[in-house]
Motif scaffolding. Structure first.
Motif, PDB file in Angstrom:
ATOM      1  N   VAL A 295     112.215  66.384  53.407  1.00 24.86           N
ATOM      2  CA  VAL A 295     113.022  65.295  52.438  1.00 24.86           C
ATOM      3  C   VAL A 295     113.656  66.423  51.037  1.00 24.86           C
ATOM      4  CG1 VAL A 295     112.886  63.515  50.716  1.00 24.86           C
ATOM      5  CG2 VAL A 295     112.445  63.593  52.913  1.00 24.86           C
ATOM      6  N   ASP A 296     113.154  66.958  50.201  1.00 22.71           N
ATOM      7  CA  ASP A 296     112.964  67.190  49.043  1.00 22.71           C
ATOM      8  C   ASP A 296     114.013  68.667  49.197  1.00 22.71           C
ATOM      9  OD1 ASP A 296     111.292  65.579  47.565  1.00 22.71           O
ATOM     10  OD2 ASP A 296     109.613  66.025  48.481  1.00 22.71           O
ATOM     11  N   GLY A 297     114.759  68.751  48.029  1.00 23.65           N
ATOM     12  CA  GLY A 297     114.867  70.482  48.227  1.00 23.65           C
ATOM     13  C   GLY A 297     114.744  71.274  47.366  1.00 23.65           C
ATOM     14  N   MET A 298     114.813  72.442  46.356  1.00 20.21           N
ATOM     15  CA  MET A 298     114.736  73.746  46.038  1.00 20.21           C
ATOM     16  C   MET A 298     115.966  74.287  45.532  1.00 20.21           C
ATOM     17  SD  MET A 298     111.188  74.093  45.265  1.00 20.21           S
ATOM     18  CE  MET A 298     109.375  72.771  45.687  1.00 20.21           C
ATOM     19  N   THR A 299     116.628  73.924  44.680  1.00 20.30           N
ATOM     20  CA  THR A 299     117.455  75.189  44.830  1.00 20.30           C
ATOM     21  C   THR A 299     117.290  76.002  43.911  1.00 20.30           C
ATOM     22  OG1 THR A 299     119.030  73.595  43.816  1.00 20.30           O
ATOM     23  CG2 THR A 299     119.769  76.055  42.957  1.00 20.30           C
ATOM     24  N   VAL A 300     117.206  77.567  43.567  1.00 17.57           N
ATOM     25  CA  VAL A 300     116.877  78.974  44.004  1.00 17.57           C
ATOM     26  C   VAL A 300     117.943  79.743  42.295  1.00 17.57           C
ATOM     27  CG1 VAL A 300     116.157  80.601  44.234  1.00 17.57           C
ATOM     28  CG2 VAL A 300     115.997  79.330  46.131  1.00 17.57           C
TER      29      VAL A 300
ATOM     30  N   HIS B  20     113.317  84.387  41.549  1.00 14.87           N
ATOM     31  CA  HIS B  20     113.499  85.025  42.778  1.00 14.87           C
ATOM     32  C   HIS B  20     112.899  86.240  42.714  1.00 14.87           C
ATOM     33  CE1 HIS B  20     116.163  87.588  44.050  1.00 14.87           C
ATOM     34  NE2 HIS B  20     117.597  87.506  43.180  1.00 14.87           N
ATOM     35  N   GLN B  21     113.548  86.582  41.246  1.00 16.81           N
ATOM     36  CA  GLN B  21     113.442  88.435  41.245  1.00 16.81           C
ATOM     37  C   GLN B  21     111.676  88.525  39.997  1.00 16.81           C
ATOM     38  OE1 GLN B  21     116.733  90.798  39.873  1.00 16.81           O
ATOM     39  NE2 GLN B  21     117.715  88.580  38.683  1.00 16.81           N
TER      40      GLN B  21
ATOM     41  N   LEU C 268     108.690  78.782  49.507  1.00 13.92           N
ATOM     42  CA  LEU C 268     109.822  77.056  49.201  1.00 13.92           C
ATOM     43  C   LEU C 268     109.480  76.176  50.168  1.00 13.92           C
ATOM     44  CD1 LEU C 268     112.630  78.831  47.590  1.00 13.92           C
ATOM     45  CD2 LEU C 268     111.136  77.200  46.591  1.00 13.92           C
ATOM     46  N   ALA C 269     109.688  76.668  51.237  1.00 11.77           N
ATOM     47  CA  ALA C 269     109.426  76.032  52.927  1.00 11.77           C
ATOM     48  C   ALA C 269     108.091  75.178  52.493  1.00 11.77           C
ATOM     49  CB  ALA C 269     109.381  76.356  54.159  1.00 11.77           C
ATOM     50  N   ARG C 270     106.560  75.834  52.620  1.00 13.82           N
ATOM     51  CA  ARG C 270     105.719  75.489  52.535  1.00 13.82           C
ATOM     52  C   ARG C 270     105.066  74.326  51.466  1.00 13.82           C
ATOM     53  NH1 ARG C 270     100.500  73.935  54.171  1.00 13.82           N
ATOM     54  NH2 ARG C 270      98.713  74.674  53.098  1.00 13.82           N
ATOM     55  N   ALA C 271     105.690  74.833  50.176  1.00 13.83           N
ATOM     56  CA  ALA C 271     105.609  73.624  49.016  1.00 13.83           C
ATOM     57  C   ALA C 271     106.058  72.589  49.206  1.00 13.83           C
ATOM     58  CB  ALA C 271     105.873  74.195  47.672  1.00 13.83           C
ATOM     59  N   LEU C 272     107.116  72.667  49.884  1.00 10.25           N
ATOM     60  CA  LEU C 272     108.003  71.219  50.326  1.00 10.25           C
ATOM     61  C   LEU C 272     107.683  70.790  51.477  1.00 10.25           C
ATOM     62  CD1 LEU C 272     111.636  72.698  50.528  1.00 10.25           C
ATOM     63  CD2 LEU C 272     111.071  71.276  48.736  1.00 10.25           C
TER      64      LEU C 272
ATOM     65  N   ALA D  80     118.847  83.971  58.596  1.00  9.21           N
ATOM     66  CA  ALA D  80     120.055  84.217  57.931  1.00  9.21           C
ATOM     67  C   ALA D  80     119.247  84.523  56.336  1.00  9.21           C
ATOM     68  CB  ALA D  80     120.824  83.153  57.926  1.00  9.21           C
ATOM     69  N   PRO D  81     119.990  84.986  55.350  1.00  8.33           N
ATOM     70  CA  PRO D  81     120.024  85.467  54.307  1.00  8.33           C
ATOM     71  C   PRO D  81     120.137  84.045  52.860  1.00  8.33           C
ATOM     72  CG  PRO D  81     122.450  86.062  54.105  1.00  8.33           C
ATOM     73  CD  PRO D  81     121.139  85.750  55.463  1.00  8.33           C
ATOM     74  N   LEU D  82     119.384  83.915  51.872  1.00  9.48           N
ATOM     75  CA  LEU D  82     119.769  83.387  51.106  1.00  9.48           C
ATOM     76  C   LEU D  82     120.073  83.889  49.696  1.00  9.48           C
ATOM     77  CD1 LEU D  82     118.955  79.980  49.810  1.00  9.48           C
ATOM     78  CD2 LEU D  82     117.051  81.110  49.475  1.00  9.48           C
ATOM     79  N   PHE D  83     120.737  83.574  48.904  1.00 15.20           N
ATOM     80  CA  PHE D  83     120.973  84.134  47.513  1.00 15.20           C
ATOM     81  C   PHE D  83     121.415  82.508  46.596  1.00 15.20           C
ATOM     82  CE2 PHE D  83     123.948  85.701  51.296  1.00 15.20           C
ATOM     83  CZ  PHE D  83     123.704  86.831  50.940  1.00 15.20           C
ATOM     84  N   ALA D  84     121.077  83.370  45.675  1.00 20.61           N
ATOM     85  CA  ALA D  84     121.476  82.383  43.525  1.00 20.61           C
ATOM     86  C   ALA D  84     121.940  81.796  43.753  1.00 20.61           C
ATOM     87  CB  ALA D  84     120.866  83.145  42.983  1.00 20.61           C
ATOM     88  N   GLY D  85     121.378  79.899  43.733  1.00 18.03           N
ATOM     89  CA  GLY D  85     121.960  79.361  43.936  1.00 18.03           C
ATOM     90  C   GLY D  85     122.162  78.060  44.668  1.00 18.03           C
ATOM     91  N   ASP D  86     121.405  78.747  45.716  1.00 17.20           N
ATOM     92  CA  ASP D  86     121.630  78.327  47.131  1.00 17.20           C
ATOM     93  C   ASP D  86     120.162  77.536  47.393  1.00 17.20           C
ATOM     94  OD1 ASP D  86     123.619  79.205  48.568  1.00 17.20           O
ATOM     95  OD2 ASP D  86     122.300  80.690  49.291  1.00 17.20           O
TER      96      ASP D  86
END
Length: 347
Positions: free
Chosen positions: A207-212, A217-218, A255-259, A280-286
């Protein structure tokens, strides 16, 4: 030359053993920062009182924090010149780790396969993390795509290892101390659901989401002393096909584990990693969302806990109510992580 440019593909040899630098004492401060970065809420890792009540001497450190610390040691020697971390297999969490433990890592090169373009190659390693007493706390295999220094270099001794598709659950039961599950407080743990409440094939939207954000991440990657340039150097990243810094794949795992707490709050400890892929890659703001499927259930030979085999998908900018995952031979465009693992669940 006093500085180290890192290994390129042609520098690896089958059977090579690498002792990685900088042992790391993991502290309560590291655990606090890990919580600040990801927000995990699993009771055993959050509360000394809860952990002691069920048989731990105190609250153990988060399993993925240990994984990242052990993994981070390997980066300067294995993947400093990598283009991508491709996958994981045969992972085992051998015993709980507590604040104050000092971790070090040794890796063995178990496979080499040059790419057809001769610009890169895949390096397979088995890494073992140990504590200050020499006791193994974690072991896993991974394979990584590494640049060649010289595309014309001839590679000798190529080999692709045969890795198990699934870690035998019978080999995992000893990863936990003897527990008194009668003292496991479901209300304090945050969920009424035990091992018997989960069915094979069940799908759970977390359900929940987290924006990075760029900074976090650094900070996370520095916490693990992971020196991979693609996560930090914005100047050199401009010349890549993405034109910006990549987020460490392990950041997505945590993040997935926490969610996953929302739906799997009583999956209180990890046991094994069957397979994993950064799709696939993830970037800041996703924004990261996640969902899990129960692939299997296994008895442990002990009456206190069972094992759930879980497959967790993480997505970017896509809630998971529709359970986006595999599509034919590929994946839904939103999928960034496909992780197959065993987790302990109280009976």
């Amino acid at each position: 030359m006093k500085t180290d440019p890192g290994r390129f593909f042609e520098d690896f040899r089958l059977g090579q053993t690498i002792r990685h630098a900088t042992p790391r004492t993991v502290t309560g401060g590291d655990a606090a920062l890990y919580t600040a970065l990801y927000g995990p809420r699993f009771a055993v890792q959050s509360s000394d009182a809860f952990a002691r009540a069920i048989g731990y001497p105190r609250s153990p450190l988060d399993d993925w924090l240990i994984f990242h610390m052990v993994f981070g040691k390997t980066v300067p020697d294995i993947s400093l010149n990598a283009l991508a971390n491709l996958g994981y297999a045969e992972g085992r969490f051998h015993r709980p780790v507590y604040a104050g433990a000092t971790l070090s890592t040794v890796s063995e090169v178990i496979g080499l396969k040059e790419s057809s373009n001769r610009q890169t190659g895949v390096v397979y390693v088995r890494s073992v993390g140990s504590d200050e007493a020499g006791e193994t706390v974690l072991s896993y295999c991974r394979w990584v795509l590494v640049r060649k220094r010289d595309p014309a270099a001839v590679i000798a001794g190529e080999h692709v290892p045969d890795l198990a598709e699934v870690v035998d659950p019978a080999s995992l039961a000893g990863a936990l101390p003897a527990l008194d599950i009668s003292a496991y407080d479901l209300a304090l743990a945050g969920s009424p659901h035990r091992f018997s409440d989960y069915a094979i094939g069940e799908r759970i939207d977390h359900v929940d989401g987290m924006t990075v954000e760029e900074a976090e991440h650094q900070i996370a990657t520095r916490l693990y002393q992971n020196t991979a340039k693609v996560h930090f150097d914005a100047l050199s990243a401009r010349a890549t096909r993405f034109g910006r810094r990549l987020i460490y794949g392990g950041h997505v795992i945590s993040l997935a584990r926490a969610l996953s707490f929302n739906g799997l709050a009583n999956a209180f400890a990890l046991a094994g990693i069957n397979a994993g892929r950064h799709v696939a890659p993830l970037f800041a703001g996703d924004t990261v969302h996640a969902w899990s499927e129960v692939l299997d259930r296994a008895e442990t030979g002990r009456g206190d806990v069972g094992l759930l085999r879980l497959r967790t998908f993480a997505t970017k900018d896509q809630p998971c109510g529709a359970h986006p995952g595999r599509v034919g031979a590929g994946y839904d465009p939103s999928v960034i992580l496909d992780l197959d693992y065993w987790a302990f669940m109280p009976k």
